[in-house]
Design a protein around this motif. Sequence first.
Motif, PDB file in Angstrom:
ATOM      1  N   MET A 209      40.180  55.434  37.254  1.00 45.28           N
ATOM      2  CA  MET A 209      41.621  55.172  37.093  1.00 45.28           C
ATOM      3  C   MET A 209      42.352  56.431  36.616  1.00 45.28           C
ATOM      4  O   MET A 209      41.867  57.116  35.710  1.00 45.28           O
ATOM      5  N   PRO A 210      43.494  56.732  37.186  1.00 47.96           N
ATOM      6  CA  PRO A 210      44.236  57.903  36.696  1.00 47.96           C
ATOM      7  C   PRO A 210      44.766  57.672  35.281  1.00 47.96           C
ATOM      8  O   PRO A 210      44.981  56.527  34.881  1.00 47.96           O
ATOM      9  N   LYS A 211      44.972  58.767  34.555  1.00 41.99           N
ATOM     10  CA  LYS A 211      45.693  58.694  33.281  1.00 41.99           C
ATOM     11  C   LYS A 211      47.168  58.568  33.614  1.00 41.99           C
ATOM     12  O   LYS A 211      47.671  59.243  34.520  1.00 41.99           O
ATOM     13  N   VAL A 212      47.866  57.729  32.871  1.00 46.55           N
ATOM     14  CA  VAL A 212      49.277  57.472  33.173  1.00 46.55           C
ATOM     15  C   VAL A 212      50.158  58.052  32.072  1.00 46.55           C
ATOM     16  O   VAL A 212      49.952  57.769  30.892  1.00 46.55           O
ATOM     17  N   ILE A 213      51.118  58.886  32.486  1.00 52.13           N
ATOM     18  CA  ILE A 213      52.069  59.474  31.538  1.00 52.13           C
ATOM     19  C   ILE A 213      53.469  59.038  31.938  1.00 52.13           C
ATOM     20  O   ILE A 213      53.863  59.178  33.104  1.00 52.13           O
ATOM     21  N   THR A 214      54.220  58.503  30.992  1.00 52.79           N
ATOM     22  CA  THR A 214      55.594  58.071  31.271  1.00 52.79           C
ATOM     23  C   THR A 214      56.570  58.911  30.453  1.00 52.79           C
ATOM     24  O   THR A 214      56.369  59.111  29.256  1.00 52.79           O
TER      25      THR A 214
ATOM     26  N   PHE B 284      51.301  51.390  41.877  1.00 51.88           N
ATOM     27  CA  PHE B 284      51.134  52.834  41.681  1.00 51.88           C
ATOM     28  C   PHE B 284      49.832  53.246  41.000  1.00 51.88           C
ATOM     29  O   PHE B 284      49.480  54.420  41.016  1.00 51.88           O
ATOM     30  N   ILE B 285      49.141  52.301  40.351  1.00 48.13           N
ATOM     31  CA  ILE B 285      47.953  52.685  39.578  1.00 48.13           C
ATOM     32  C   ILE B 285      46.680  52.083  40.157  1.00 48.13           C
ATOM     33  O   ILE B 285      45.711  52.796  40.413  1.00 48.13           O
ATOM     34  N   ALA B 286      46.723  50.772  40.403  1.00 45.08           N
ATOM     35  CA  ALA B 286      45.506  50.065  40.842  1.00 45.08           C
ATOM     36  C   ALA B 286      44.926  50.562  42.172  1.00 45.08           C
ATOM     37  O   ALA B 286      43.703  50.604  42.323  1.00 45.08           O
ATOM     38  N   PRO B 287      45.758  50.942  43.177  1.00 43.80           N
ATOM     39  CA  PRO B 287      45.178  51.283  44.481  1.00 43.80           C
ATOM     40  C   PRO B 287      44.285  52.519  44.487  1.00 43.80           C
ATOM     41  O   PRO B 287      43.514  52.709  45.413  1.00 43.80           O
TER      42      PRO B 287
ATOM     43  N   ASN C 221      41.353  55.241  43.856  1.00 45.11           N
ATOM     44  CA  ASN C 221      39.922  55.166  43.676  1.00 45.11           C
ATOM     45  C   ASN C 221      39.402  56.567  43.370  1.00 45.11           C
ATOM     46  O   ASN C 221      39.169  57.354  44.276  1.00 45.11           O
ATOM     47  N   GLY C 222      39.273  56.892  42.091  1.00 49.61           N
ATOM     48  CA  GLY C 222      38.769  58.219  41.723  1.00 49.61           C
ATOM     49  C   GLY C 222      39.843  59.288  41.631  1.00 49.61           C
ATOM     50  O   GLY C 222      39.815  60.113  40.753  1.00 49.61           O
TER      51      GLY C 222
END
Length: 253
Positions: free
Chosen positions: A1-6, A110-113, A115-116
Amino acid sequence: MPKVITIASQKGGVGKTTTASNLASGLALRGKQVVVVDLDPQGQVAITLGLSPEPGVFNLMVGGLLLNQVLRASGRPNLWLVPGDKRTGTAQIVLQAEGHSITQAVRESFIAPWNGQPDFVIFDTAPSVGGFQEAALAVADLVIIPAATDHLALFGVKGLVETLASLVKSGQWRGQALALPTFYDEVTRQSQLSLKSLITQLEQVHFPVLTPIHRATALREATAEGKAIFEYAPTSRAAQEYAALIWKVLEEV
Ligand SMILES: Nc1ncnc2c1ncn2[C@@H]1O[C@H](COP(=O)(O)OP(=O)(O)OP(=O)(O)O)[C@@H](O)[C@H]1O
Ligand SMILES: [Mg+2]
């Protein structure tokens, strides 16, 4: 999962978009794969990267297109964009009218799809509360709150700190948040006082304040040219200050 920055603030014109696109391009320059998502109906992220606003967010969230159909190459290694435009506002209204959880919709779109890849998803948001902005906070591992020190910096940050506190209380968020003073100019007393009061007040709630980004003409010019500061003026103080932010982010997440 990517790291998410807002990147978020309820106040307009405090450097949110500038921070989102420079953070994204700086991380990409350091070899990280980065996708920026423009959740602001103003669609400015595309412009800061030399691209055009498009209804990417709308088409993905309510228009039935897939992520790879709305993803745009930035023309730089490792950096992609999901552009937005005024139809982003329509997407939010449609999702709300249909009774969807906006947070879940943002996560699924934007996050779930992924893969790596990518390493980071960065959300730029509108200067408002609720809707996409709150959803982007709820899904974030790290929230950066720009605060312009030429005004009463705390004013724009306070509402955000309260929103984050309520997300923590309701169990919807367990991320980290940092305030980023912007438009800093130590020559002016206003700027000094504003920074000082920001630090004092946020320390009381154990909320870290980062090293300020100075007011810099180069940043405004870079935006106007559709370039990151690392491309437009790589040796400038502004580029060094944004580079320091990138190191900090890499340490934190
Ligand atoms: N540190 C800075 N020094 C000088 N100009 C800056 C600085 N940061 C941003 N700017 C300029 O100020 C303007 C507003 O910045 P930006 O668009 O990043 O703010 P914003 O918070 O995203 O605004 P909005 O709330 O409208 O989305 C832009 O023209 C940008 O180039
Ligand atoms: Mg903006």
